[in-house]
Design a protein around this motif. Sequence first.
Motif, PDB file in Angstrom:
ATOM      1  N   ILE A 170      -6.122   1.668   0.732  1.00 28.70           N
ATOM      2  CA  ILE A 170      -6.699   0.908   0.104  1.00 28.70           C
ATOM      3  C   ILE A 170      -7.746   1.112  -0.259  1.00 28.70           C
ATOM      4  O   ILE A 170      -9.283   1.260   0.229  1.00 28.70           O
ATOM      5  N   ARG A 171      -7.940   0.447  -1.758  1.00 28.74           N
ATOM      6  CA  ARG A 171      -9.684   0.356  -2.694  1.00 28.74           C
ATOM      7  C   ARG A 171     -10.094  -1.118  -2.645  1.00 28.74           C
ATOM      8  O   ARG A 171      -9.198  -1.996  -2.951  1.00 28.74           O
ATOM      9  N   GLY A 172     -11.663  -0.901  -2.645  1.00 28.50           N
ATOM     10  CA  GLY A 172     -12.076  -2.390  -2.317  1.00 28.50           C
ATOM     11  C   GLY A 172     -11.907  -3.435  -0.843  1.00 28.50           C
ATOM     12  O   GLY A 172     -11.725  -4.514  -1.368  1.00 28.50           O
ATOM     13  N   GLY A 224     -12.337  -4.532  11.620  1.00 32.82           N
ATOM     14  CA  GLY A 224     -11.554  -5.858  11.241  1.00 32.82           C
ATOM     15  C   GLY A 224     -10.821  -5.983  10.653  1.00 32.82           C
ATOM     16  O   GLY A 224      -9.416  -6.597  11.500  1.00 32.82           O
ATOM     17  N   LEU A 225     -10.197  -4.858  10.166  1.00 32.63           N
ATOM     18  CA  LEU A 225      -8.246  -4.541   9.248  1.00 32.63           C
ATOM     19  C   LEU A 225      -7.386  -5.146  10.927  1.00 32.63           C
ATOM     20  O   LEU A 225      -6.279  -5.694  11.486  1.00 32.63           O
ATOM     21  N   PHE A 253       6.956  -3.113   4.130  1.00 41.26           N
ATOM     22  CA  PHE A 253       6.316  -4.229   4.313  1.00 41.26           C
ATOM     23  C   PHE A 253       4.954  -4.773   5.186  1.00 41.26           C
ATOM     24  O   PHE A 253       4.210  -5.053   4.349  1.00 41.26           O
ATOM     25  N   PHE A 254       5.486  -3.665   5.698  1.00 39.69           N
ATOM     26  CA  PHE A 254       4.150  -3.992   6.771  1.00 39.69           C
ATOM     27  C   PHE A 254       3.244  -3.401   6.289  1.00 39.69           C
ATOM     28  O   PHE A 254       1.594  -4.000   5.672  1.00 39.69           O
ATOM     29  N   CYS A 255       2.693  -2.016   5.727  1.00 38.18           N
ATOM     30  CA  CYS A 255       2.025  -1.705   4.789  1.00 38.18           C
ATOM     31  C   CYS A 255       1.655  -2.667   3.972  1.00 38.18           C
ATOM     32  O   CYS A 255       0.449  -2.130   3.643  1.00 38.18           O
ATOM     33  N   ASN A 256       2.906  -2.739   2.581  1.00 38.98           N
ATOM     34  CA  ASN A 256       1.928  -3.773   1.267  1.00 38.98           C
ATOM     35  C   ASN A 256       1.260  -5.148   2.405  1.00 38.98           C
ATOM     36  O   ASN A 256       0.423  -5.854   1.828  1.00 38.98           O
ATOM     37  N   ARG A 257       1.801  -5.939   3.365  1.00 40.86           N
ATOM     38  CA  ARG A 257       1.424  -6.948   4.213  1.00 40.86           C
ATOM     39  C   ARG A 257      -0.324  -6.780   4.781  1.00 40.86           C
ATOM     40  O   ARG A 257      -1.764  -7.421   4.034  1.00 40.86           O
ATOM     41  N   VAL A 258      -0.874  -5.564   5.161  1.00 38.50           N
ATOM     42  CA  VAL A 258      -1.821  -4.705   5.464  1.00 38.50           C
ATOM     43  C   VAL A 258      -3.183  -4.661   3.788  1.00 38.50           C
ATOM     44  O   VAL A 258      -3.946  -5.255   3.942  1.00 38.50           O
ATOM     45  N   VAL A 311      -3.442  -8.693   3.037  1.00 41.41           N
ATOM     46  CA  VAL A 311      -4.918  -9.217   4.359  1.00 41.41           C
ATOM     47  C   VAL A 311      -6.176  -8.192   4.119  1.00 41.41           C
ATOM     48  O   VAL A 311      -6.615  -9.197   4.456  1.00 41.41           O
ATOM     49  N   SER A 312      -6.089  -7.442   3.959  1.00 51.85           N
ATOM     50  CA  SER A 312      -7.572  -6.367   3.695  1.00 51.85           C
ATOM     51  C   SER A 312      -8.112  -7.178   2.500  1.00 51.85           C
ATOM     52  O   SER A 312      -9.863  -7.095   2.245  1.00 51.85           O
ATOM     53  N   GLY A 313      -7.808  -7.427   1.469  1.00 51.87           N
ATOM     54  CA  GLY A 313      -8.422  -8.244   0.396  1.00 51.87           C
ATOM     55  C   GLY A 313      -8.253  -6.912  -0.539  1.00 51.87           C
ATOM     56  O   GLY A 313      -9.095  -7.112  -1.903  1.00 51.87           O
ATOM     57  N   GLY A 314      -7.787  -5.829  -0.399  1.00 48.50           N
ATOM     58  CA  GLY A 314      -8.442  -4.775  -1.315  1.00 48.50           C
ATOM     59  C   GLY A 314      -7.274  -4.414  -2.268  1.00 48.50           C
ATOM     60  O   GLY A 314      -6.107  -5.250  -2.112  1.00 48.50           O
ATOM     61  N   GLU A 315      -6.822  -3.665  -3.046  1.00 52.77           N
ATOM     62  CA  GLU A 315      -6.069  -2.658  -3.958  1.00 52.77           C
ATOM     63  C   GLU A 315      -4.920  -1.523  -3.198  1.00 52.77           C
ATOM     64  O   GLU A 315      -5.884  -0.722  -2.402  1.00 52.77           O
TER      65      GLU A 315
END
Length: 234
Positions: free
Chosen positions: A74-76, A83-84, A206-211, A214-218
Motif C-alpha cells: 500500500i502506497r500513501g 493503526g491499520l 476481498f479482505f486485502c482490498n478492503r484493507v 481503509v488505509s486511505g492509500g493505494e
Amino acid sequence: MRKPLAWIALSSAAGLGIYALARWGYPVVARTFEVYDVPDGPLEDVPEPPDRADVQGEEDGEGARFHRTYSVTIRGSDLEAEGLMAQVKKDVQRFVPDEVARFEKTVGAGDQMSVGDEYHIHISAPWDGPVRVGEVTDTSFTLVTLEDHLEAGQIRFTASDLEGGGVGGDLHFVIESWARSRDAVVDVMYDDLGIAKKAQQAMWTFFCNRVVEVSGGEAVGEIEVVTEREADDA
C-alpha cells in the motif's frame, strides 16, 4: 456424513464458490508450487481453556497440507501499520463480504481482540468456521481453527511499515495460512475440485482490498497470491 448429504454439501459449496468468484474475483498475481515440505504454523502452544471447544490442528485434518499467502503493498497510507491493524482487530466483519461470511464474536469484548477470544464464522455454505485468537501483537493476530471448522490449521494477519513508512508512507499487508482440510469430503471440494480454494481466494483478496481502502492509500500493483501444496509423496 452420508453420501447424499455430502453431495448436497458439495453442490452448495460449488454455488458459493462460483458466486464469490463472480462477485469478488479481484485481479491477482497467482502462483502455485508443489513442495516437499510445507512450513508449520507459527504457534506451537495454542491456548485451550477448559470447557471450551477443542483446537482442530493440522494433525486432525485430512489431505494435503497447504501454505497460502495473500499480500498487497500500500502506497500513501493514512495509517501506520499499528493503526491499520487496530482497525482490523476492532471489527473484522468490516473487511469481509457479508454475503459470504459473518464473524460473530462469541467470547471476548466486542471492540477488542485478546488471546483466547473466539469467533463463530457463519459461512454461506454447509460448514461454519469457529476460531480462537491464539496470538495478538500491535501489528498482527493469529487465529486457530476449532472443532468443526472447514479447515484444520492457523491463519495470521500482519501489517508492516516499509522503509520510510509511517503516515503517508508505504505498508505491506499479508494474510498467511497453514492448513489442511477437515475431512475427506472437504478435501474433495478444496483440493480435488478446487471450489473451496477459489472461494477462499475470493474472500481473502476481498479482505486485502478492503484493507487498502481503509488505509486511505493505494495498492501498488495487484494482490499477490502464493500457494504451496505439499507433494502427495512427502
